[in-house]
Each structure stands twice: as structure tokens, then as C-alpha cells.
Design a protein around this motif. Structure first.
Motif, mmCIF file in Angstrom:
data_model
loop_
_atom_site.group_PDB
_atom_site.id
_atom_site.type_symbol
_atom_site.label_atom_id
_atom_site.label_comp_id
_atom_site.label_asym_id
_atom_site.label_seq_id
_atom_site.Cartn_x
_atom_site.Cartn_y
_atom_site.Cartn_z
ATOM 1 N N VAL A 169 0.912 -1.222 0.131
ATOM 2 C CA VAL A 169 0.015 -0.047 0.100
ATOM 3 C C VAL A 169 0.806 1.291 0.032
ATOM 4 O O VAL A 169 0.424 2.434 -0.579
ATOM 5 C CB VAL A 169 -0.998 -0.046 1.010
ATOM 6 C CG1 VAL A 169 -0.336 -0.052 2.459
ATOM 7 C CG2 VAL A 169 -1.854 1.202 1.074
ATOM 8 N N VAL A 170 2.112 1.419 0.806
ATOM 9 C CA VAL A 170 2.741 2.421 0.701
ATOM 10 C C VAL A 170 3.469 2.599 -0.659
ATOM 11 O O VAL A 170 3.347 3.932 -1.205
ATOM 12 C CB VAL A 170 4.075 2.080 1.556
ATOM 13 C CG1 VAL A 170 5.168 3.344 1.802
ATOM 14 C CG2 VAL A 170 3.511 2.013 3.176
ATOM 15 N N ARG A 221 2.317 1.862 -3.637
ATOM 16 C CA ARG A 221 1.324 2.109 -4.437
ATOM 17 C C ARG A 221 0.721 3.542 -4.335
ATOM 18 O O ARG A 221 0.249 4.388 -5.292
ATOM 19 C CB ARG A 221 0.001 1.097 -4.240
ATOM 20 C CG ARG A 221 0.240 -0.359 -4.776
ATOM 21 C CD ARG A 221 -0.972 -1.229 -4.882
ATOM 22 N NE ARG A 221 -1.769 -1.057 -3.806
ATOM 23 C CZ ARG A 221 -2.023 -1.977 -2.751
ATOM 24 N NH1 ARG A 221 -1.225 -2.991 -2.696
ATOM 25 N NH2 ARG A 221 -3.032 -2.003 -1.743
ATOM 26 N N THR A 222 0.530 3.883 -2.882
ATOM 27 C CA THR A 222 0.113 5.231 -2.759
ATOM 28 C C THR A 222 1.039 6.512 -3.337
ATOM 29 O O THR A 222 0.873 7.379 -3.843
ATOM 30 C CB THR A 222 -0.093 5.563 -1.251
ATOM 31 O OG1 THR A 222 -0.921 4.643 -0.727
ATOM 32 C CG2 THR A 222 -0.272 6.800 -0.669
ATOM 33 N N VAL A 223 2.555 6.050 -2.914
ATOM 34 C CA VAL A 223 3.311 7.116 -3.707
ATOM 35 C C VAL A 223 3.350 6.885 -5.004
ATOM 36 O O VAL A 223 3.368 8.085 -5.723
ATOM 37 C CB VAL A 223 4.961 6.647 -2.986
ATOM 38 C CG1 VAL A 223 6.094 7.595 -3.704
ATOM 39 C CG2 VAL A 223 4.753 6.769 -1.457
ATOM 40 N N ALA A 224 3.368 5.921 -5.662
ATOM 41 C CA ALA A 224 3.373 5.594 -7.216
ATOM 42 C C ALA A 224 2.211 6.634 -7.572
ATOM 43 O O ALA A 224 2.497 7.158 -8.862
ATOM 44 C CB ALA A 224 3.169 4.103 -7.516
ATOM 45 N N ALA A 225 1.048 6.317 -7.061
ATOM 46 C CA ALA A 225 -0.341 7.180 -7.656
ATOM 47 C C ALA A 225 -0.043 8.656 -7.490
ATOM 48 O O ALA A 225 -0.631 9.287 -8.325
ATOM 49 C CB ALA A 225 -1.356 6.730 -6.806
ATOM 50 N N ARG A 226 0.378 8.948 -6.482
ATOM 51 C CA ARG A 226 0.633 10.462 -6.235
ATOM 52 C C ARG A 226 1.629 11.061 -7.423
ATOM 53 O O ARG A 226 1.609 11.887 -8.062
ATOM 54 C CB ARG A 226 1.324 10.683 -4.961
ATOM 55 C CG ARG A 226 1.446 12.273 -4.867
ATOM 56 C CD ARG A 226 0.246 13.055 -4.645
ATOM 57 N NE ARG A 226 0.311 14.374 -4.200
ATOM 58 C CZ ARG A 226 0.160 15.409 -4.669
ATOM 59 N NH1 ARG A 226 -0.368 15.393 -5.757
ATOM 60 N NH2 ARG A 226 0.003 16.506 -4.227
ATOM 61 N N LEU A 227 2.891 10.462 -7.630
ATOM 62 C CA LEU A 227 3.849 10.639 -8.460
ATOM 63 C C LEU A 227 3.056 10.693 -9.864
ATOM 64 O O LEU A 227 3.403 11.446 -10.681
ATOM 65 C CB LEU A 227 5.117 9.495 -8.531
ATOM 66 C CG LEU A 227 5.906 9.694 -7.181
ATOM 67 C CD1 LEU A 227 6.829 8.687 -7.308
ATOM 68 C CD2 LEU A 227 6.614 11.115 -7.316
ATOM 69 N N ASP A 228 2.396 9.633 -10.323
ATOM 70 C CA ASP A 228 1.647 9.555 -11.614
ATOM 71 C C ASP A 228 0.790 10.792 -11.678
ATOM 72 O O ASP A 228 0.620 11.247 -12.729
ATOM 73 C CB ASP A 228 0.764 8.304 -11.596
ATOM 74 C CG ASP A 228 0.174 8.063 -12.840
ATOM 75 O OD1 ASP A 228 0.632 8.311 -14.025
ATOM 76 O OD2 ASP A 228 -1.235 7.840 -12.701
ATOM 77 N N SER A 229 0.240 11.279 -10.773
ATOM 78 C CA SER A 229 -0.812 12.424 -10.711
ATOM 79 C C SER A 229 -0.119 13.663 -10.851
ATOM 80 O O SER A 229 -0.692 14.684 -11.408
ATOM 81 C CB SER A 229 -1.619 12.557 -9.443
ATOM 82 O OG SER A 229 -0.890 13.192 -8.329
ATOM 83 N N LEU A 230 1.126 13.716 -10.541
ATOM 84 C CA LEU A 230 2.050 14.786 -10.785
ATOM 85 C C LEU A 230 2.635 14.807 -12.068
ATOM 86 O O LEU A 230 3.129 15.839 -12.625
ATOM 87 C CB LEU A 230 2.949 14.866 -9.736
ATOM 88 C CG LEU A 230 2.624 15.381 -8.425
ATOM 89 C CD1 LEU A 230 3.579 15.306 -7.364
ATOM 90 C CD2 LEU A 230 1.848 16.927 -8.267
ATOM 91 N N GLY A 231 2.197 13.689 -13.069
ATOM 92 C CA GLY A 231 2.799 13.870 -14.318
ATOM 93 C C GLY A 231 4.272 13.151 -14.512
ATOM 94 O O GLY A 231 4.716 13.172 -15.694
#
Length: 220
Positions: free
Chosen positions: A10-11, A13-23
Motif C-alpha cells: 500500500v505504501v 502504491r500510494t506514492v506511485a499514484a501520487r507521482l503519476d498524478s503529478l505527471g
């Protein structure tokens, strides 16, 4: 920027999703991509984040300009060893893991502890990496969205390389951390202190009944 997140929990995936959202371009590294995709929880997450790719540890480390260690602390060295030293040279490794030892049940102890830390162990084992310890003193949702906790609160930085810490400081800022909340503790040996916050963090979680809190350093 291309980020490689090592660890599929979960850690990570959470960081990955945030980085993805930032482009950013993001790849998640795992020991066995097929086995990871066979897990229903991960498969559902992957479907919701189609731009994030999945690869084995060596390929993920090869692709990433900056690496994030989100593996379990007791297996971090093994995961990085599997990633292949040829893909680590000169790269920043953001270490957000903690060396939690659950061998005697809950609450876990730390190993290493007191005279060493996971951050130091990784830096010692992989001197070609520029290790920066940060974000390991809070839950993963707060890591990437500090506004979840009201008021001022603190994130720590530990590491030997000034340029690496400057780059990680910039990433934290993009997550929403104000400059005044980012506290540089010094060299990588200071990771001993932040990792040793985990026992009190776990007790606080038990006393409060949730993990939506963080530490705040208040000066005179």
C-alpha cells in the motif's frame, strides 16, 4: 522525471499514484510481476492507474532516474541486491522503509537499531547510491498529502549528499510540504532517530485508534 518504486504494498502504491498524478513516469518494481498481477488487490489498483507500469526489480531500477524504497525494511537490501548494482550507480534512493521485525509478534521491534539504521545499512551496502531517508515517520496517505493533518507538522531528511537532499526537498514540496515543515537532520546516521520514532508512532496509533497524525517540532 522517471521514478522506480520498489515494493508493491500500500505504501508503494500510494506514492506511485501520487507521482503519476503529478505527471511523472512511474514504474513499480517487484520480484515476480506475474505473481503480483495475480493478486486481485494489485490488479484492481493497476487497472485504475494504467500509466504506471510493472517490472521486475532489475528492469524497474534500470528505468528509474530516482528510486524509492518502499519494500519491507527487513528485505530492502535483498531487493536492492536483486535490482542489480549496474542499475544503481549515481542514482538517488529515497528510503521510506522501516526495519520492523515482527518475528516475536506485535508490536514489532527494530533491527537494526540504536547503533545502526536501515538507511545507513543501505548506504553502506550500496555506496554508489545517494540515499535520502525521509517520510518514514507517518502513514502513506500523509506522506503524499500533508494537508490531511491540520496545522503544522514535520517531515525529516537524512543523507550525505547535499544535491540529493535538495532534489528530495523539491519532491516533498510538490507533494505539498511547506519549506518550514521540512527539517534536514544531517547525515545518514540521523536516520537512527527517525526510525526509532516507530515504536512511539505505533503506540500513538493504538492510543488514538487511527493513523491520521504526525509529529510536529515546536521551537522556542
Amino acid at each position: 522525471m522517471r521514478y522506480a518504486i520498489l515494493g508493491t504494498g500500500v505504501v508503494g502504491r500510494t506514492v506511485a499514484a501520487r507521482l503519476d498524478s503529478l505527471g511523472h513516469e512511474v514504474v513499480i518494481g517487484t520480484r515476480d510481476p506475474g505473481a503480483t498481477l495475480a493478486r486481485a488487490e494489485y490488479a484492481a489498483w493497476q487497472e485504475a492507474h494504467p500509466r504506471v507500469s510493472l517490472a521486475d526489480f532489475p528492469e524497474a531500477a534500470r528505468q528509474g532516474d530516482t528510486l524509492v524504497n518502499a519494500t519491507g525494511g527487513r528485505v530492502s537490501v535483498a531487493a536492492l541486491t536483486e535490482a542489480d548494482a549496474a542499475h544503481l550507480d549515481g542514482k538517488i534512493l529515497i528510503d521510506i522503509a522501516n526495519p520492523l521485525d515482527f518475528s516475536k509478534g506485535f508490536p514489532p521491534s527494530l533491527d537494526p537499531v540504536d547503533t545502526d539504521s536501515l538507511g545507513e545499512l543501505i548506504q553502506r551496502t550500496f555506496p554508489q547510491l545517494r540515499v535520502v531517508k525521509t517520510l518514514n515517520t507517518m502513514n502513506c496517505e500523509i506522506m503524499v498529502d500533508p494537508a490531511r493533518v491540520k496545522g503544522e507538522h514535520t517531515v525529516f531528511l537524512s543523507g550525505e549528499d547535499a544535491d540529493a537532499k535538495k532534489a528530495v526537498h523539491g519532491l516533498l514540496s510538490s507533494f505539498g510540504w511547506p519549506d518550514r515543515s521540512i527539517l534536514d537532520l544531517g547525515g545518514i546516521e540521523t536516520a537512527r532517530g527517525t526510525e526509532m520514532l516507530l515504536p512511539i508512532w505505533l503506540r500513538l496509533m493504538g492510543a488514538l485508534g487511527h493513523s491520521e497524525f504526525n509529529f510536529h517540532i515546536q521551537g522556542a
